[in-house]
Design a protein around this motif. Structure first.
Motif: not given
Length: 707
Positions: A526-531, A533-546
């Motif tokens: 909720a409320r996590l928009g494109n901006k 996501f752009e700023q934060g996605a690369a700093f968030l890790r997902i272990k064992n992702a596809k």
């Protein structure tokens, strides 16, 4: 002066890089994002340089805001000339600006104001212009009910002249330069406080004098603290005669009957107005520089602490040691979840060491403990020795962990929300265990000022300190990266572009829907928009992702580039990741575009070599000298193992396993000149020290770094 020229003048950075960085900041981009993922636009500026641009941008905006307020105030007085407006608009710093505004600033009732109301301004102009050789006769023309005689008229005129002198920028700068070069800071003890116990730590400054410009930041802050606590009086001194002569040489152009009155006005202006104001200004400026230096030390220490070596996901038994109240035990899962807690009493007065050993041994077996974390506070050494007597069935590493700030965390709102059914002692023990597993993830929950590294953190500008420390925490969190499926709200809130509210929303989504399976799924929060996501996605890790890139620092916007590289090599992504031979052969020039250049492509290759690699070293076991229990066991010449537990501008403090930390003064860090303590030691570094001197009454230990 516009924003870009202001920043380039103060930072000496390239104009193009500054322009593009400012544009990115205006687009709500964060410093970690800009420095990592917009290298082509900034000209490869690093995080420190971009942070400097942020600071200078804020300074410029504050300066412009003050200019607007001053222009408005002078306009309302109908006193704004074209020349004055031009000078105000051209002012490059607040000091110059405030000097220009001083004559128009609303003041409390002054002697000069009274004299002007009494009609003495024309007389003041005559004296100041040094045009009249019969000034006593001239003064008689200005007598009235409020000015009964010539002496009162002349005194009033001098008060007006004194204020004019005080308001002249050239005169103020004359005294400023003398203060900047020659001011001495002197201290005297308050006689009634001299014998107080609390005053003794400041006794070096009971009668002290040195050049203000050469006074080290830590000493100035200590002096000012002693003054604030009422133990000493502080004074700034310069050669008054020289100051007066300099002003006279600037103002006195004749030698007639007006000269003595102008000299008296100069003396009055200096002693009553100029010196009190400018001596406070120079001390305030010195304090600001000391604050900046202390905050830099604090920031460096905090960064080293946050990037301290993690043990990783291990099953940990954590102990918060104590004597009378016992030792609080907690067992934590590899993910840091609390599985068990209880209290043992191995030390005085209960002395149930056998029961304690039996309990620890059984818990270690039951919860398959891999490591033990012992808080370094009261009874730490005794507890460590107890643990080392236990014959565990499986190998278990034993670590002593800093407790600094654990009590702050245990009583905090965050801790209450994490463990609503447990008291502060359990929460404190949990924090000690989690610090061993991942210092960064746990320490972000604590107000950085409470962690206990640095110098005089309570004496410096608190807003500046908070801003600086928040920047450090943000930098460290984004440097390491965050596992979105296990991170706490405080940790997530420091991720680029996220903040506290989105962090709460991420955890709420996770609790409701389970673990995130991909970075794309983050957009469903909720409320996590494109901006964001752009700023934060690369700093968030997902272990064992596809998609293995979801557990890397490769930005999702660059996934198509990686896919093209993979396709061109005729291999699967899994065959390229970690394959240095293949990665070395890729011609990066083929993948350059207008927005993506070699700096970004080189970063992608490095990340593909070791995706998701933790930049921190793994925690190492450390053992103190078991024969050293108290300060009384120390003697000059001993070589001892120790851990650096604080760094200041004047040296570093070292934990050698007793209550008192020893000091390695900056002069004892090396045989050669030491400019920066951090070039020789780092926080939590394991070192060997030599005992130089032991002062048992004052509980001070002088050490040297043993090479």
């Amino acid at each position: 002066m516009n924003l870009i020229s202001f920043i380039t003048k103060h930072s000496q950075l390239p104009v193009k890089g500054v322009e593009n960085t400012v544009a990115l900041l205006n687009e709500d981009c964060t410093v970690p994002f800009i420095s990592r993922y917009r290298k082509e636009r900034t000209g490869n500026l690093d995080e420190v340089q971009i942070a400097a641009i942020v600071n200078f941008k804020a300074q410029f905006e504050a300066l412009e805001k003050r200019k607007s307020a001053i222009l408005k105030a002078i306009t309302e007085q109908d006193a704004l000339s074209a020349e004055l407006k031009s000078k105000i608009e051209a002012a490059g710093d607040l000091t110059t600006l405030e000097d220009l505004y001083l004559p128009y600033k609303k003041k409390r009732k002054t002697k000069a104001e009274t004299a002007i109301k009494n009609g003495l301004q024309p007389l003041a102009k005559i004296i100041f212009g040094q045009r009249n050789d019969e000034i006593d006769y001239e003064a008689s023309k200005y007598l009235n009910d409020a000015v009964p005689n010539e002496d009162d008229a002349l005194e009033g005129a001098r008060h007006i002249i004194s204020e004019w002198i005080n308001e002249r920028s050239d005169i103020r700068n004359l005294i400023r330069r003398q203060l900047e070069r020659f001011a001495m800071i002197t201290t005297k003890v308050v006689s009634t406080k001299k014998e107080e116990e609390k005053a003794q730590k400041f006794r070096d400054y009971f009668d002290w004098s040195e050049s203000l410009s050469r006074c080290p930041s830590h000493r100035l802050l200590a002096i000012l603290r002693a003054e604030n606590e009422g133990f000493i009086r502080v004074k700034i001194e310069i050669d008054d005669d020289k100051a007066l002569n300099n002003i006279e040489n600037r103002l006195i152009k004749a030698n007639n009957a007006t000269t003595p009155h102008l000299q008296l006005a100069i003396q009055d202006a200096y002693k009553r107005l100029l010196y009190p104001s400018l001596s406070k200004e120079i001390l305030r400026s010195a304090k600001e520089k000391a604050d900046e230096s202390a905050i830099q030390v604090f920031s460096k220490n905090l960064k080293q602490l946050l990037l301290g070596s993690p043990l990783g996901e291990k099953r940990i038994l954590a102990i918060d040691p104590g004597f009378r109240t016992g030792c609080k035990l907690v067992c934590l899962s590899a993910q840091g979840e609390l599985q068990h807690n209880e209290t043992i009493y191995p030390h005085p007065p209960q002395n149930d060491s056998k029961g304690a050993i039996k309990k620890i041994s059984s818990l270690a077996d039951a919860y398959k403990i891999e490591a033990i974390a012992i808080g370094n506070g009261t009874a730490s050494r005794e507890t460590e020795q107890l643990i080392k007597r236990i014959q565990f069935k499986n190998p278990i590493e034993v670590f002593v962990v800093s407790e600094a700030g654990a009590s702050i965390y245990s009583a905090s709102k965050i801790a209450r929300e994490e463990f609503p059914n447990y008291d502060v002692t359990v929460r404190g023990a949990v924090s000690i265990g989690r610090r061993l597993a991942d210092p960064l993830a746990e320490l972000v929950k604590i107000d950085a000022k409470s962690i206990g590294v640095g110098q005089y953190q309570h004496d410096v500008d608190q807003n500046q300190l908070k801003n600086s420390l928040d920047t450090v925490v943000e930098s460290c969190v984004n440097t390491v990266g965050v596992n979105i499926n296990t991170a706490s709200i405080p940790l997530l809130s420091y991720v680029s572009g996220i903040g506290p509210k989105l962090a709460e929303n991420i955890v709420a989504y996770r609790n409701e829907n389970g673990a995130f399976g991909s970075r794309t799924e983050i957009k469903k929060v909720a409320r996590l928009g494109n901006k964001a996501f752009e700023q934060g996605a690369a700093f968030l890790r997902i272990k064992n992702a596809k998609n293995p890139l979801d557990d890397s620092a490769v930005h999702p916007e660059s996934y198509p580039i990686v896919q093209k590289m993979v396709k061109d090599q005729g291999l699967a992504l899994s065959e390229i990741i970690g394959n240095k031979e293949v990665l070395k052969k890729i011609d990066l020039n083929k993948y350059c575009t207008e927005s993506v250049g070699l700096p970004t492509l080189e970063d992608i290759i490095k990340e593909l070599e070791k995706p998701g690699l933790d930049v921190r070293e793994k925690a190492k076991v450390f053992t103190f000298n078991q024969n050293i229990r108290t300060i009384n066991d120390l003697s000059a010449g001993q070589l001892l193992p120790g851990i650096v537990n604080n760094i200041t501008n004047f040296g570093c403090f070292v934990d050698i396993g007793i209550k008192e930390s020893g000091l390695i003064h900056i002069s004892n860090l090396s045989d050669s000149f030491v400019k920066d303590v951090n070039e020789h030691v780092s926080l939590h570094q394991q070192i060997i020290v030599k005992v130089l001197e032991v002062d048992i009454p004052r509980k001070r230990i002088q050490l040297a770094l043993h090479k």
